[in-house]
Motif scaffolding. Structure first.
Motif, PDB file in Angstrom:
ATOM      1  N   ALA A  24       1.343  -1.375   0.127  1.00 28.64           N
ATOM      2  CA  ALA A  24      -0.011  -0.119   0.129  1.00 28.64           C
ATOM      3  C   ALA A  24       0.945   1.278  -0.193  1.00 28.64           C
ATOM      4  O   ALA A  24       1.463   1.401   0.593  1.00 28.64           O
ATOM      5  CB  ALA A  24      -0.618   0.019   1.132  1.00 28.64           C
ATOM      6  N   HIS A  25       0.762   1.989  -1.406  1.00 34.75           N
ATOM      7  CA  HIS A  25       1.513   3.246  -1.434  1.00 34.75           C
ATOM      8  C   HIS A  25       0.795   4.044  -1.162  1.00 34.75           C
ATOM      9  O   HIS A  25       1.801   4.988  -1.531  1.00 34.75           O
ATOM     10  CB  HIS A  25       2.542   2.949  -2.377  1.00 34.75           C
ATOM     11  CG  HIS A  25       3.507   1.605  -2.528  1.00 34.75           C
ATOM     12  ND1 HIS A  25       4.438   1.769  -1.489  1.00 34.75           N
ATOM     13  CD2 HIS A  25       2.854   0.504  -3.063  1.00 34.75           C
ATOM     14  CE1 HIS A  25       4.613   0.302  -2.365  1.00 34.75           C
ATOM     15  NE2 HIS A  25       3.947  -0.339  -2.858  1.00 34.75           N
ATOM     16  N   ASP A  26      -0.355   4.310  -0.843  1.00 36.92           N
ATOM     17  CA  ASP A  26      -1.335   5.669  -0.911  1.00 36.92           C
ATOM     18  C   ASP A  26      -2.200   5.565  -0.161  1.00 36.92           C
ATOM     19  O   ASP A  26      -2.253   3.988   0.386  1.00 36.92           O
ATOM     20  CB  ASP A  26      -1.534   6.227  -2.641  1.00 36.92           C
ATOM     21  CG  ASP A  26      -2.568   4.825  -2.943  1.00 36.92           C
ATOM     22  OD1 ASP A  26      -2.790   3.980  -3.185  1.00 36.92           O
ATOM     23  OD2 ASP A  26      -2.451   5.229  -4.435  1.00 36.92           O
ATOM     24  N   ALA A  27      -3.155   6.230   0.416  1.00 36.23           N
ATOM     25  CA  ALA A  27      -4.050   5.260   0.689  1.00 36.23           C
ATOM     26  C   ALA A  27      -5.157   5.074   0.270  1.00 36.23           C
ATOM     27  O   ALA A  27      -5.492   4.864   0.890  1.00 36.23           O
ATOM     28  CB  ALA A  27      -5.102   7.751   1.311  1.00 36.23           C
ATOM     29  N   ASP A  28      -5.486   5.122  -1.303  1.00 27.26           N
ATOM     30  CA  ASP A  28      -6.923   3.970  -1.578  1.00 27.26           C
ATOM     31  C   ASP A  28      -5.937   2.843  -1.266  1.00 27.26           C
ATOM     32  O   ASP A  28      -7.294   1.656  -1.410  1.00 27.26           O
ATOM     33  CB  ASP A  28      -7.114   4.998  -3.088  1.00 27.26           C
ATOM     34  CG  ASP A  28      -7.814   3.745  -3.536  1.00 27.26           C
ATOM     35  OD1 ASP A  28      -8.668   4.275  -3.464  1.00 27.26           O
ATOM     36  OD2 ASP A  28      -7.750   3.286  -4.370  1.00 27.26           O
ATOM     37  N   GLY A  29      -4.948   2.653  -1.509  1.00 23.69           N
ATOM     38  CA  GLY A  29      -4.402   1.665  -1.412  1.00 23.69           C
ATOM     39  C   GLY A  29      -5.566   0.464  -0.001  1.00 23.69           C
ATOM     40  O   GLY A  29      -5.216  -0.598   0.398  1.00 23.69           O
ATOM     41  N   LEU A  30      -5.110   1.393   1.133  1.00 23.80           N
ATOM     42  CA  LEU A  30      -5.687   0.950   2.552  1.00 23.80           C
ATOM     43  C   LEU A  30      -7.026   0.626   2.215  1.00 23.80           C
ATOM     44  O   LEU A  30      -6.963  -0.968   3.480  1.00 23.80           O
ATOM     45  CB  LEU A  30      -5.551   2.143   3.398  1.00 23.80           C
ATOM     46  CG  LEU A  30      -4.541   2.941   3.817  1.00 23.80           C
ATOM     47  CD1 LEU A  30      -4.464   4.083   4.303  1.00 23.80           C
ATOM     48  CD2 LEU A  30      -3.349   1.420   4.576  1.00 23.80           C
ATOM     49  N   LEU A  31      -7.752   0.550   0.928  1.00 22.39           N
ATOM     50  CA  LEU A  31      -8.964  -0.169   1.133  1.00 22.39           C
ATOM     51  C   LEU A  31      -8.933  -1.077   0.846  1.00 22.39           C
ATOM     52  O   LEU A  31     -10.304  -1.969   0.131  1.00 22.39           O
ATOM     53  CB  LEU A  31     -10.154   0.783   0.300  1.00 22.39           C
ATOM     54  CG  LEU A  31      -9.678   2.746   1.400  1.00 22.39           C
ATOM     55  CD1 LEU A  31     -11.071   3.275   0.439  1.00 22.39           C
ATOM     56  CD2 LEU A  31     -10.835   2.360   2.811  1.00 22.39           C
ATOM     57  N   ARG A  32      -8.140  -1.296   0.088  1.00 21.43           N
ATOM     58  CA  ARG A  32      -7.674  -2.720  -1.078  1.00 21.43           C
ATOM     59  C   ARG A  32      -7.258  -4.317  -0.290  1.00 21.43           C
ATOM     60  O   ARG A  32      -6.665  -3.347   0.682  1.00 21.43           O
ATOM     61  CB  ARG A  32      -7.207  -2.465  -2.096  1.00 21.43           C
ATOM     62  CG  ARG A  32      -7.529  -1.385  -2.844  1.00 21.43           C
ATOM     63  CD  ARG A  32      -6.798  -1.734  -4.213  1.00 21.43           C
ATOM     64  NE  ARG A  32      -5.303  -0.504  -4.307  1.00 21.43           N
ATOM     65  CZ  ARG A  32      -5.137  -0.092  -4.401  1.00 21.43           C
ATOM     66  NH1 ARG A  32      -5.521   1.393  -4.860  1.00 21.43           N
ATOM     67  NH2 ARG A  32      -3.710   0.082  -4.238  1.00 21.43           N
ATOM     68  N   PRO A  33      -7.712  -4.819  -0.835  1.00 19.22           N
ATOM     69  CA  PRO A  33      -7.744  -6.406   0.516  1.00 19.22           C
ATOM     70  C   PRO A  33      -5.292  -6.030   0.179  1.00 19.22           C
ATOM     71  O   PRO A  33      -4.823  -5.995  -0.859  1.00 19.22           O
ATOM     72  CB  PRO A  33      -7.580  -7.411  -0.480  1.00 19.22           C
ATOM     73  CG  PRO A  33      -9.331  -6.874  -0.913  1.00 19.22           C
ATOM     74  CD  PRO A  33      -8.930  -6.086  -1.718  1.00 19.22           C
ATOM     75  N   ALA A  34      -5.018  -6.867   1.721  1.00 16.31           N
ATOM     76  CA  ALA A  34      -3.730  -6.173   1.574  1.00 16.31           C
ATOM     77  C   ALA A  34      -2.672  -7.086   0.667  1.00 16.31           C
ATOM     78  O   ALA A  34      -3.419  -8.460   1.234  1.00 16.31           O
ATOM     79  CB  ALA A  34      -2.699  -6.837   3.109  1.00 16.31           C
ATOM     80  N   PRO A  35      -1.700  -7.390  -0.320  1.00  9.62           N
ATOM     81  CA  PRO A  35      -1.662  -8.114  -1.228  1.00  9.62           C
ATOM     82  C   PRO A  35      -0.308  -9.655   0.391  1.00  9.62           C
ATOM     83  O   PRO A  35       0.139  -9.359   0.339  1.00  9.62           O
ATOM     84  CB  PRO A  35      -0.595  -7.335  -1.981  1.00  9.62           C
ATOM     85  CG  PRO A  35      -0.233  -6.207  -1.578  1.00  9.62           C
ATOM     86  CD  PRO A  35      -1.915  -5.789  -0.227  1.00  9.62           C
ATOM     87  N   PRO A  36      -0.697 -10.776  -0.485  1.00 11.16           N
ATOM     88  CA  PRO A  36      -0.125 -11.426   0.115  1.00 11.16           C
ATOM     89  C   PRO A  36       1.941 -11.051   0.126  1.00 11.16           C
ATOM     90  O   PRO A  36       1.901 -11.293  -1.646  1.00 11.16           O
ATOM     91  CB  PRO A  36      -0.598 -12.615  -0.128  1.00 11.16           C
ATOM     92  CG  PRO A  36      -1.475 -12.735  -1.543  1.00 11.16           C
ATOM     93  CD  PRO A  36      -1.542 -11.582  -1.539  1.00 11.16           C
ATOM     94  N   ALA A  37       2.761 -11.718   0.364  1.00 15.78           N
ATOM     95  CA  ALA A  37       4.363 -11.265  -0.156  1.00 15.78           C
ATOM     96  C   ALA A  37       4.406 -10.217  -0.185  1.00 15.78           C
ATOM     97  O   ALA A  37       5.519 -10.360  -1.324  1.00 15.78           O
ATOM     98  CB  ALA A  37       4.244 -12.199  -0.263  1.00 15.78           C
ATOM     99  N   ALA A  38       3.988  -9.207  -0.877  1.00 15.49           N
ATOM    100  CA  ALA A  38       4.339  -7.708  -0.582  1.00 15.49           C
ATOM    101  C   ALA A  38       5.648  -7.545  -0.270  1.00 15.49           C
ATOM    102  O   ALA A  38       6.094  -7.602   1.327  1.00 15.49           O
ATOM    103  CB  ALA A  38       3.610  -6.855  -0.229  1.00 15.49           C
ATOM    104  N   GLY A  39       6.757  -6.596  -0.768  1.00 20.32           N
ATOM    105  CA  GLY A  39       7.938  -6.462  -0.219  1.00 20.32           C
ATOM    106  C   GLY A  39       8.156  -5.458  -0.060  1.00 20.32           C
ATOM    107  O   GLY A  39       7.088  -4.214   0.070  1.00 20.32           O
ATOM    108  N   PRO A  40       9.087  -5.532   1.166  1.00 25.17           N
ATOM    109  CA  PRO A  40       9.169  -4.144   2.514  1.00 25.17           C
ATOM    110  C   PRO A  40       9.807  -2.941   1.652  1.00 25.17           C
ATOM    111  O   PRO A  40       9.412  -2.964  -0.002  1.00 25.17           O
ATOM    112  CB  PRO A  40      10.482  -4.908   2.667  1.00 25.17           C
ATOM    113  CG  PRO A  40      11.154  -5.195   1.421  1.00 25.17           C
ATOM    114  CD  PRO A  40      10.229  -6.181   1.154  1.00 25.17           C
ATOM    115  N   VAL A  41       8.743  -1.680   2.463  1.00 23.49           N
ATOM    116  CA  VAL A  41       9.095  -0.445   1.405  1.00 23.49           C
ATOM    117  C   VAL A  41      10.376   0.148   2.218  1.00 23.49           C
ATOM    118  O   VAL A  41      10.934  -0.738   2.219  1.00 23.49           O
ATOM    119  CB  VAL A  41       8.244   0.791   2.621  1.00 23.49           C
ATOM    120  CG1 VAL A  41       8.647   1.902   1.898  1.00 23.49           C
ATOM    121  CG2 VAL A  41       6.800   0.098   3.103  1.00 23.49           C
ATOM    122  N   ASP A  42      10.953   0.762   0.379  1.00 21.61           N
ATOM    123  CA  ASP A  42      11.863   0.710   0.317  1.00 21.61           C
ATOM    124  C   ASP A  42      12.088   2.790   0.922  1.00 21.61           C
ATOM    125  O   ASP A  42      12.188   3.226  -0.716  1.00 21.61           O
ATOM    126  CB  ASP A  42      12.686   0.285  -0.908  1.00 21.61           C
ATOM    127  CG  ASP A  42      14.305   0.798  -0.716  1.00 21.61           C
ATOM    128  OD1 ASP A  42      14.655   0.825  -0.225  1.00 21.61           O
ATOM    129  OD2 ASP A  42      14.833   0.410  -2.355  1.00 21.61           O
TER     130      ASP A  42
END
Length: 297
Positions: free
Chosen positions: A15-33
């Protein structure tokens, strides 16, 4: 004076923006850099929580129109910084304590010890971006993020600042996992609260009533009485009958970042439309009503 949310940043795996918080969390997403956003310069020897906090601050201040070329576009002494983090530098503190116990203070690294300060995220943010207003960290459990928003509102109402950067961030590492008994979100959110007369950008949301009681159920009831038109709730905690909960638990243990992430998610709700005018946030015994921005005239 109702504070306006004029800048928003989200940095969570997937989730890299606010709208991403309203979507299901993607499995195995990479860490924030953070280096991919703000560059590597100045990040060496910083702990994970501080690097994430600097990332969030850069994006939120830019979004609010308060940062250009890495420097503030308004007088820095009119921008305050409030950070909420319960676990932020716990790994550094534990490592420093272990080194002293096993070897002595002479074995401490001069590059490591500054990171043991409880205010390190807020102070590093102020130094990097030239924020010379009030600067503090809130660290008091699940309600910490919403309490940070409350203190930001107090600073604005008291005239101590025209803008307050509020950052909620928690790192995921072996120490924090031991403390909470499971994975931590490894990220968070930041919002800029502004006096409406000083805002450089239109409001994304307005910060309405903030309530704190002895019990979460009492806080939920008090919010409902004060803003009865709210039907969307950002938990965890009890919600009134008929209200629809937006669950942020899939992002992991948010701890001190929870309240600020809730505020960011509310801005996404309003941006999507649908006629929602109020979103209630509940974190521990603290609660807040986030109001839809006034329509442009």
């Amino acid at each position: 004076m109702t504070p306006a949310v004029t800048g928003v940043a989200v940095a969570l795996p997937g989730a890299h923006d606010a709208d991403g918080l309203l979507r299901p969390a993607p499995p195995a997403a990479g860490p924030v850099d953070p280096a991919a956003v703000i560059g590597r310069k100045g990040l060496r020897f910083k702990d994970r929580a501080t690097r994430l906090g600097l990332h969030l601050a850069h994006v939120a201040l830019t979004d609010a129109g308060l940062l250009d070329g890495g420097r503030p576009t308004v007088p820095g002494d009119r921008i305050a910084a409030v950070v909420s983090s319960n676990l932020g530098n716990a790994d550094t503190v534990c490592r420093v304590a272990a080194t002293i116990a096993e070897e002595s203070t002479s074995a401490l690294s001069p590059m490591d010890t500054p990171n043991a300060s409880s205010n390190i995220i807020a102070s590093e943010t102020a130094i990097r971006f030239g924020l010379r207003g009030p600067n503090l960290t809130v660290c008091n459990g699940r309600s910490s993020g919403l309490d940070a928003l409350r203190w930001a509102s107090v600073l604005l109402r008291a005239g101590r600042a025209d803008h307050v950067l509020v950052t909620g961030v928690e790192p995921d590492n072996e120490v924090t996992r031991r403390l909470v008994g499971g994975p931590v979100a490894d990220g968070g959110a930041a919002v800029v609260l502004s006096r409406t007369t000083a805002a450089a950008r239109p409001a994304r949301a307005l910060l309405g009533p903030l309530v704190r009681t002895a019990r979460p159920a009492d806080t939920a009831a008090a919010l409902t009485r004060r803003r009865p038109d709210g039907r969307l709730w950002l938990g965890p905690g009890p919600v009134p009958p008929g209200a629809r909960r937006i669950d942020l638990g899939a992002w992991g243990e948010l701890s001190g970042a929870l309240g600020v992430v809730q505020c960011a998610a509310a801005t996404a709700v309003f941006a999507r439309g649908g006629g929602h005018r109020v979103v209630h946030a509940l974190a521990g015994a603290a609660g807040a009503a986030l109001l839809a921005p006034e329509p442009a005239r």
